[in-house]
Design an enzyme around this catalytic site. Structure first.
Site, PDB file in Angstrom:
ATOM      1  N   ASP A  75     -30.120   0.267 -62.305  1.00 47.33           N
ATOM      2  CA  ASP A  75     -31.284  -0.243 -63.040  1.00 47.33           C
ATOM      3  C   ASP A  75     -31.120  -1.742 -63.282  1.00 47.33           C
ATOM      4  O   ASP A  75     -30.157  -2.169 -63.912  1.00 47.33           O
ATOM      5  CB  ASP A  75     -31.412   0.516 -64.360  1.00 47.33           C
ATOM      6  CG  ASP A  75     -32.477  -0.071 -65.278  1.00 47.33           C
ATOM      7  OD1 ASP A  75     -33.397  -0.733 -64.771  1.00 47.33           O
ATOM      8  OD2 ASP A  75     -32.374   0.141 -66.507  1.00 47.33           O
ATOM      9  N   ASN A 117     -33.579  -3.774 -64.767  1.00 48.15           N
ATOM     10  CA  ASN A 117     -34.400  -4.379 -65.827  1.00 48.15           C
ATOM     11  C   ASN A 117     -34.268  -3.691 -67.187  1.00 48.15           C
ATOM     12  O   ASN A 117     -35.029  -3.973 -68.106  1.00 48.15           O
ATOM     13  CB  ASN A 117     -35.879  -4.414 -65.411  1.00 48.15           C
ATOM     14  CG  ASN A 117     -36.434  -3.030 -65.137  1.00 48.15           C
ATOM     15  OD1 ASN A 117     -35.747  -2.027 -65.333  1.00 48.15           O
ATOM     16  ND2 ASN A 117     -37.686  -2.969 -64.680  1.00 48.15           N
ATOM     17  N   ASP A 152     -34.838  -0.615 -68.244  1.00 51.24           N
ATOM     18  CA  ASP A 152     -35.771   0.422 -68.713  1.00 51.24           C
ATOM     19  C   ASP A 152     -35.193   1.831 -68.571  1.00 51.24           C
ATOM     20  O   ASP A 152     -35.871   2.822 -68.860  1.00 51.24           O
ATOM     21  CB  ASP A 152     -37.116   0.326 -67.990  1.00 51.24           C
ATOM     22  CG  ASP A 152     -37.027   0.617 -66.486  1.00 51.24           C
ATOM     23  OD1 ASP A 152     -35.904   0.848 -65.978  1.00 51.24           O
ATOM     24  OD2 ASP A 152     -38.081   0.612 -65.822  1.00 51.24           O
ATOM     25  N   ASP A 207     -33.948   1.127 -59.799  1.00 46.86           N
ATOM     26  CA  ASP A 207     -35.076   0.469 -59.138  1.00 46.86           C
ATOM     27  C   ASP A 207     -34.617  -0.258 -57.879  1.00 46.86           C
ATOM     28  O   ASP A 207     -33.424  -0.301 -57.553  1.00 46.86           O
ATOM     29  CB  ASP A 207     -35.774  -0.497 -60.103  1.00 46.86           C
ATOM     30  CG  ASP A 207     -34.811  -1.410 -60.843  1.00 46.86           C
ATOM     31  OD1 ASP A 207     -33.906  -1.976 -60.179  1.00 46.86           O
ATOM     32  OD2 ASP A 207     -34.932  -1.554 -62.070  1.00 46.86           O
ATOM     33  N   ASP A 257     -37.907   8.444 -46.884  1.00 46.83           N
ATOM     34  CA  ASP A 257     -38.210   9.862 -47.032  1.00 46.83           C
ATOM     35  C   ASP A 257     -39.693  10.060 -46.739  1.00 46.83           C
ATOM     36  O   ASP A 257     -40.547   9.434 -47.375  1.00 46.83           O
ATOM     37  CB  ASP A 257     -37.892  10.314 -48.459  1.00 46.83           C
ATOM     38  CG  ASP A 257     -37.209  11.664 -48.497  1.00 46.83           C
ATOM     39  OD1 ASP A 257     -37.680  12.566 -47.785  1.00 46.83           O
ATOM     40  OD2 ASP A 257     -36.224  11.818 -49.231  1.00 46.83           O
ATOM     41  N   ASP A 279     -39.121  15.535 -45.221  1.00 46.49           N
ATOM     42  CA  ASP A 279     -39.010  16.594 -46.209  1.00 46.49           C
ATOM     43  C   ASP A 279     -39.681  17.877 -45.720  1.00 46.49           C
ATOM     44  O   ASP A 279     -40.807  17.844 -45.199  1.00 46.49           O
ATOM     45  CB  ASP A 279     -39.685  16.111 -47.506  1.00 46.49           C
ATOM     46  CG  ASP A 279     -39.501  17.047 -48.661  1.00 46.49           C
ATOM     47  OD1 ASP A 279     -38.350  17.273 -49.056  1.00 46.49           O
ATOM     48  OD2 ASP A 279     -40.515  17.561 -49.183  1.00 46.49           O
ATOM     49  N   GLU A 314     -35.730  18.041 -42.476  1.00 47.93           N
ATOM     50  CA  GLU A 314     -35.235  19.086 -43.375  1.00 47.93           C
ATOM     51  C   GLU A 314     -35.909  20.394 -42.938  1.00 47.93           C
ATOM     52  O   GLU A 314     -37.132  20.519 -43.012  1.00 47.93           O
ATOM     53  CB  GLU A 314     -35.594  18.749 -44.826  1.00 47.93           C
ATOM     54  CG  GLU A 314     -35.034  19.766 -45.808  1.00 47.93           C
ATOM     55  CD  GLU A 314     -35.561  19.567 -47.221  1.00 47.93           C
ATOM     56  OE1 GLU A 314     -34.822  19.908 -48.167  1.00 47.93           O
ATOM     57  OE2 GLU A 314     -36.701  19.104 -47.390  1.00 47.93           O
ATOM     58  N   HIS A 374     -29.276  15.167 -52.976  1.00 50.57           N
ATOM     59  CA  HIS A 374     -30.018  15.170 -54.241  1.00 50.57           C
ATOM     60  C   HIS A 374     -30.437  16.561 -54.691  1.00 50.57           C
ATOM     61  O   HIS A 374     -30.835  16.739 -55.844  1.00 50.57           O
ATOM     62  CB  HIS A 374     -31.260  14.283 -54.091  1.00 50.57           C
ATOM     63  CG  HIS A 374     -32.256  14.815 -53.117  1.00 50.57           C
ATOM     64  ND1 HIS A 374     -32.001  14.870 -51.751  1.00 50.57           N
ATOM     65  CD2 HIS A 374     -33.496  15.354 -53.283  1.00 50.57           C
ATOM     66  CE1 HIS A 374     -33.041  15.404 -51.137  1.00 50.57           C
ATOM     67  NE2 HIS A 374     -33.948  15.703 -52.043  1.00 50.57           N
ATOM     68  N   ASP A 375     -30.378  17.540 -53.791  1.00 55.23           N
ATOM     69  CA  ASP A 375     -30.770  18.910 -54.126  1.00 55.23           C
ATOM     70  C   ASP A 375     -29.580  19.838 -54.337  1.00 55.23           C
ATOM     71  O   ASP A 375     -29.759  21.041 -54.531  1.00 55.23           O
ATOM     72  CB  ASP A 375     -31.642  19.498 -53.004  1.00 55.23           C
ATOM     73  CG  ASP A 375     -33.075  18.998 -53.049  1.00 55.23           C
ATOM     74  OD1 ASP A 375     -33.532  18.594 -54.136  1.00 55.23           O
ATOM     75  OD2 ASP A 375     -33.744  19.005 -51.993  1.00 55.23           O
TER      76      ASP A 375
END
Length: 546
Positions: free
Chosen positions: A21, A23, A25, A29, A98, A194, A251, A324-325
């Site tokens: 990150d 910034n 928040d 990003d 992706d 995907d 995938e 990520h899964d």
């Protein structure tokens, strides 16, 4: 076999929301990624696969796209993306996007128009029916959602806010190809696609068999590898992919080796490689993945070798343990306690000397572990939240504590806790409040502690990646399993021309002996104290002979 740059590459997957990150928040990003390109170039990877960064209401962490031509405001702007692409190329890193083409968000303008009226030109961009069948959604509940305005139901194989596109409509396909050309013309280097095996459905929409104990039918036979899938992919290749030097990986859940090969055989002009799931689907129980079952190594080896051997003649495979899964590999397949470092290196050595293109998921190169979830409020993933409602609240299959333990070992949020950069607050990920909790072990497990430590997991990955770049045998050699019935030893050979590599890896917390005498010299090991015919807990060795 044809040689190709993407066969020789190592891919690093970035989950932008959790990477870095810039910034404050609390959300990773694009500028955060730009600031870490030196780290990735130093690691030696060739390709960055970016999980979705398109505009999205974020119902499913960006896999619900509302505008394919815009960047999610959480991540920055298109100007930021253009800068990332340029600077990645300057760092000798390719960018793979992706591509989510099976469904959009229900906030995409196409769907907004689609539900205005049955005679709207966009109505047929999605799959509408007057009556639903019994299909169930991957994320739980019915796969059909009623729309009062139209008195019709639309299909959503995933979340309610993810309506499936109607690929039977050529206008849909043309619009998607136009979008793909837009990104290719920017200079991206490929697509990870995907659930691409789901874009063609059986348009008769028959009822599906209902698994025991389930409420809805399993639509997989009708939604995966449908009747027009290869026609669609070959058309995509003609219209877009063949016009650029691209890396494409599909995938493809639910496919056998024989069916998957049709997607990747070089003379069929579809995709370069596929993601398979057999090896990460072995530790489920009666209620899908939500169990405490551990993967049996014999079954894992069989699943991996089935695909390795199946792809030897004209196909290509992706090799991975993390993404990520999936939960964190070291927690799932290794030991995230006493033997964390040894087992992380053992898994890495086993994987990176295999045949296929290897994938590293952010933090895997540091030995990041699963997070221990103590309440549902800590969870962010829609799949986990829906499963909790189904298995705890509605059906009382598990207690609250049992389900949280299942989420802590199998949930997707384990992969999505922030990248651990250093031992400062929030692991150096953000100066704000992170969107999901940081794993408390960041004080000891972080990049700053490893980059300059020659014995670290990070530098072990760096060694393995350099070996792959230096030796064609690691990329192109045949792979043959040894000790296939051993429950604690993962061993294999690689053969190419007059070269041979022998890999012996102890995937257990006890000493293992073997009777083989490997040929050649020691190529790499995660413990220099090597004793012939014996491996210490999680010790792995590779020998090379020419």
């Amino acid at each position: 076999m044809n040689k190709a740059w993407w066969k020789e590459a190592v891919v690093y997957q970035i989950y932008p929301r959790s990477f870095n990150d810039s910034n404050g928040d609390g959300i990773g990003d694009l500028q955060g990624i730009i600031s870490r390109l030196d780290y990735l170039e130093n690691l030696g990877v060739d390709v960055i696969w970016l999980s979705p960064v398109y505009a999205s209401p974020n119902e499913d962490n960006g896999y619900d796209i509302s505008d394919y031509y815009a960047i999610m405001s959480d991540f920055g702007t298109m100007k930021d993306f253009d800068e990332l692409l340029q600077k990645a190329h300057e760092h000798h890193l390719k960018i793979v996007m992706d591509l989510v083409a099976n469904h959009t968000s229900d906030e995409h303008q196409w769907f907004i128009d689609s539900r205005k009226s049955k005679d709207n030109p966009y109505h047929d961009y999605y799959i509408w029916r007057d009556q639903p069948n019994n299909w169930g959604s991957v994320f739980g509940g019915s796969a059909w959602q009623y729309d009062e305005n139209l008195n019709q139901y639309y299909l959503h194989n995933f979340a309610i806010k993810q309506p499936d596109l109607n690929w039977e409509n050529k206008a849909v396909r043309d619009d998607l190809y136009k979008m793909m050309r837009y990104w290719c013309d920017k200079g991206i280097d490929g697509f990870r696609m995907d659930v691409i095996s789901m874009i063609s459905k059986d348009q008769r929409y028959p009822d599906a068999p209902v698994p025991e104990g389930a409420i809805y039918g399993d639509p997989t036979p009708y939604t995966v590898d449908g009747p027009r899938i290869h026609e669609f992919l070959q058309e995509m290749n003609r219209e877009v992919l063949s016009k650029y030097d691209l890396f494409t990986v599909g995938e493809t859940p639910g496919l056998s080796v024989e069916r998957a090969l049709k997607y990747v055989q070089e003379d069929r002009h579809e995709l370069e490689m596929v993601f398979t799931f057999d090896h990460v689907s072995l530790d489920g129980g009666d209620y899908g993945k939500w169990s405490q079952k551990r993967t049996d190594l014999v079954e894992l080896k069989k699943a991996i070798m089935k695909w390795v051997k199946g792809c030897e003649n004209g196909g290509w495979n992706s090799i991975y343990l993390d993404n990520h899964d999936q939960p964190r590999a070291v927690s799932r397949f290794g030991d995230d306690g006493e033997y964390r470092e040894m087992s992380a290196k053992c898994l890495a050595l086993t994987l990176h000397l295999m045949r296929g293109t290897p994938y590293v998921y952010q933090g895997e190169e540091l030995g990041m572990t699963n997070y221990h979830f103590t309440s549902l409020e800590e969870c962010r993933d829609i799949e986990e939240i829906n499963a909790y409602k189904d298995l705890v609240t509605d059906r009382h299959i598990y207690s609250d504590q049992e389900m949280l333990e299942n989420i802590s070992s199998k949930g997707r949020d384990n992969a999505r806790t922030p990248m651990q950069w250093d031992d400062s607050q929030n692991a150096g990920f953000t100066t704000g409040t992170p969107w999901i909790n940081v794993n408390p072990n960041y004080k000891t497990i972080n990049a700053a502690a490893q980059v300059n430590d020659p014995n670290s997991i990070y530098n072990f990955y760096k060694q393995l990646i350099a070996l792959r770049h230096a030796h064609d045998i690691i990329v192109y050699g045949e792979m043959d399993l040894l000790y296939e019935d051993a429950h604690d030893l993962f061993a294999y050979t690689r053969s190419y021309n007059d070269e041979k590599i022998t890999v012996l890896a102890n995937w257990s917390d006890h000493e293992v002996t073997y009777d083989l005498t490997p040929e050649g010299d020691l190529l790499i090991t995660n413990d220099e104290d090597v004793t012939p015919h014996t491996l210490k807990p999680y010790q792995a060795v590779a020998y090379y002979k020419k």
